[in-house]
Design an enzyme around this catalytic site. Structure first.
Site, PDB file in Angstrom:
ATOM      1  N   GLU A  29       2.216   4.737  -3.198  1.00  0.00           N
ATOM      2  CA  GLU A  29       1.391   4.233  -3.220  1.00  0.00           C
ATOM      3  C   GLU A  29      -0.346   4.239  -2.831  1.00  0.00           C
ATOM      4  O   GLU A  29      -0.590   3.577  -2.271  1.00  0.00           O
ATOM      5  CB  GLU A  29       1.760   2.892  -2.304  1.00  0.00           C
ATOM      6  CG  GLU A  29       2.959   2.374  -3.083  1.00  0.00           C
ATOM      7  CD  GLU A  29       3.886   0.971  -2.516  1.00  0.00           C
ATOM      8  OE1 GLU A  29       2.870  -0.691  -2.655  1.00  0.00           O
ATOM      9  OE2 GLU A  29       4.874   1.048  -1.410  1.00  0.00           O
ATOM     10  N   SER A 157       6.126  -1.311  -5.083  1.00  0.00           N
ATOM     11  CA  SER A 157       4.678  -1.923  -6.281  1.00  0.00           C
ATOM     12  C   SER A 157       5.606  -1.164  -7.246  1.00  0.00           C
ATOM     13  O   SER A 157       4.927  -0.335  -8.511  1.00  0.00           O
ATOM     14  CB  SER A 157       3.518  -0.272  -5.507  1.00  0.00           C
ATOM     15  OG  SER A 157       2.863  -0.831  -4.760  1.00  0.00           O
ATOM     16  N   ASP A 268       9.301 -11.427  -2.358  1.00  0.00           N
ATOM     17  CA  ASP A 268       9.374 -12.048  -3.702  1.00  0.00           C
ATOM     18  C   ASP A 268      10.734 -12.274  -3.698  1.00  0.00           C
ATOM     19  O   ASP A 268      11.942 -12.152  -3.079  1.00  0.00           O
ATOM     20  CB  ASP A 268       9.298 -10.306  -4.530  1.00  0.00           C
ATOM     21  CG  ASP A 268       8.174 -10.028  -4.333  1.00  0.00           C
ATOM     22  OD1 ASP A 268       7.382 -10.433  -4.434  1.00  0.00           O
ATOM     23  OD2 ASP A 268       8.279  -8.485  -4.670  1.00  0.00           O
ATOM     24  N   GLY A 288      -0.512  -5.819  -0.092  1.00  0.00           N
ATOM     25  CA  GLY A 288      -1.800  -5.351  -0.684  1.00  0.00           C
ATOM     26  C   GLY A 288      -2.251  -6.512  -0.203  1.00  0.00           C
ATOM     27  O   GLY A 288      -2.442  -7.593  -0.259  1.00  0.00           O
TER      28      GLY A 288
END
Length: 323
Positions: A29, A157, A268, A288
């Site tokens: 990432e 990601s 999430d 992020g």
């Protein structure tokens, strides 16, 4: 948490000292981390903070001492930055840093360990299997059913992630995940709405920010759509039922506290269409901060600009021994 209730902290930028924004690193990432860190650095400097860029892939961390750093803003993502390793090094150097400590960072980076703890604590998370071969991946599909998600246990990601709908796809899906991690996770797919919810420590308490509902083209919220296209719709306010959003926020705060997280994070959550049951997928302890990122989006709805959010997070920097 109600919207527009967050108030910017009244902080003298000089009191935050000399600040290193850690970004780049060596993980898969890296590119995303550079985007996050560049944004954070610019935001802190715009607020009068004495901040500079520091890439652990290019300089040893012990140079932070020689630079006279008072605190670090961690904008690293993935292994070597979000998994407790950098956090441990900063503990040894005695330099306060943003986000979770060593243990919580390490556990949260490992999706399997996270799910085990959540399941033990009674938090809803999709069923799963750990597999070590394509054949075991096929066996997992027989148990979990199709569709099934195959992904590395310690990556972010959506890197190395495949949605499997047929046994013929198992070998390629396993290979894609194993390329990034020897431990591969097969997870029951939850059909429904995709959401995410940030958590921020405010006056010592974990508070959930507004939920974001994610509508991706074809339901494909992959690496490309996350960072490099404008095809995804992010709904914040989420337009979910008020009680439903409140339930997601409660579960996310529980998930945050259960792992011992601090500072900030983003969880999430999938809402199963058949019965509206929320399921926790994973939690990110160094989310992020790019132009497409979700924590700044939610914080803005709650009353904090990107710049104010960065200062708020920096002010929360601490060490495990002081937390």
């Amino acid at each position: 948490m109600s919207q527009n209730l967050l108030k910017p902290l009244s902080i003298d930028p000089k009191s935050l000292g000399r600040v290193a924004v850690l970004f780049g690193g060596t993980s898969a990432e890296r590119d995303v981390s550079i985007m996050s860190g560049t944004g954070v650095l610019k935001a802190l400097q715009s607020q009068g903070v004495e901040a500079f860029a520091f890439d652990p892939a290019e300089r040893p961390l012990q140079e932070l001492k020689a630079e006279g750093v008072d605190r670090c803003f961690i904008a690293l993502h993935g292994r070597g930055g979000e998994d407790g390793t950098v956090q441990g090094a900063l503990e040894l150097l005695g330099i306060p840093y943003t986000g979770s400590g060593v243990m919580a960072s390490s556990i949260a980076m490992d999706k399997v360990m996270t799910k085990r703890i959540w399941r033990f604590e009674g938090l809803p998370t999709p069923d799963w299997r750990i597999v070590a071969s394509a054949a075991e991946c096929e066996q997992a599909l027989a148990v979990l059913g199709a569709p099934m998600i195959v992904k590395p246990a310690r990556e972010g990601s959506s890197i190395g992630l495949t949605k499997v709908t047929d046994v013929a796809q198992c070998a390629a899906a396993y290979a894609a995940a194993a390329q990034h991690d020897p431990e591969v996770l097969c997870e029951q797919f939850i059909e429904g709405e995709e959401t995410t919810c940030p958590v921020l420590i405010v006056e010592g308490e974990a508070q959930a920010l507004p939920v974001i509902r994610i509508v991706a083209p074809g339901g494909n919220y992959d690496y490309q759509n996350k960072y490099f296209t404008d095809e995804v719709k992010y709904l914040c306010p989420s337009e979910l039922d008020v009680a439903e959003e409140a339930e997601i926020q409660r579960e996310v705060v529980r998930a945050f506290k259960t792992l011992g997280c601090r500072g900030w994070a983003r969880a999430d959550v999938m809402i199963r269409r058949s019965d509206r049951q929320p399921f926790l997928l994973e939690i990110n302890t160094s989310p992020g901060m790019t132009g497409h990122s979700l924590v700044p989006m939610s914080a803005k709805v709650a009353g904090l600009s990107y710049e104010q959010l960065c200062v708020h997070l920096l002010a929360s920097a601490t060490l495990d021994r002081n937390a």
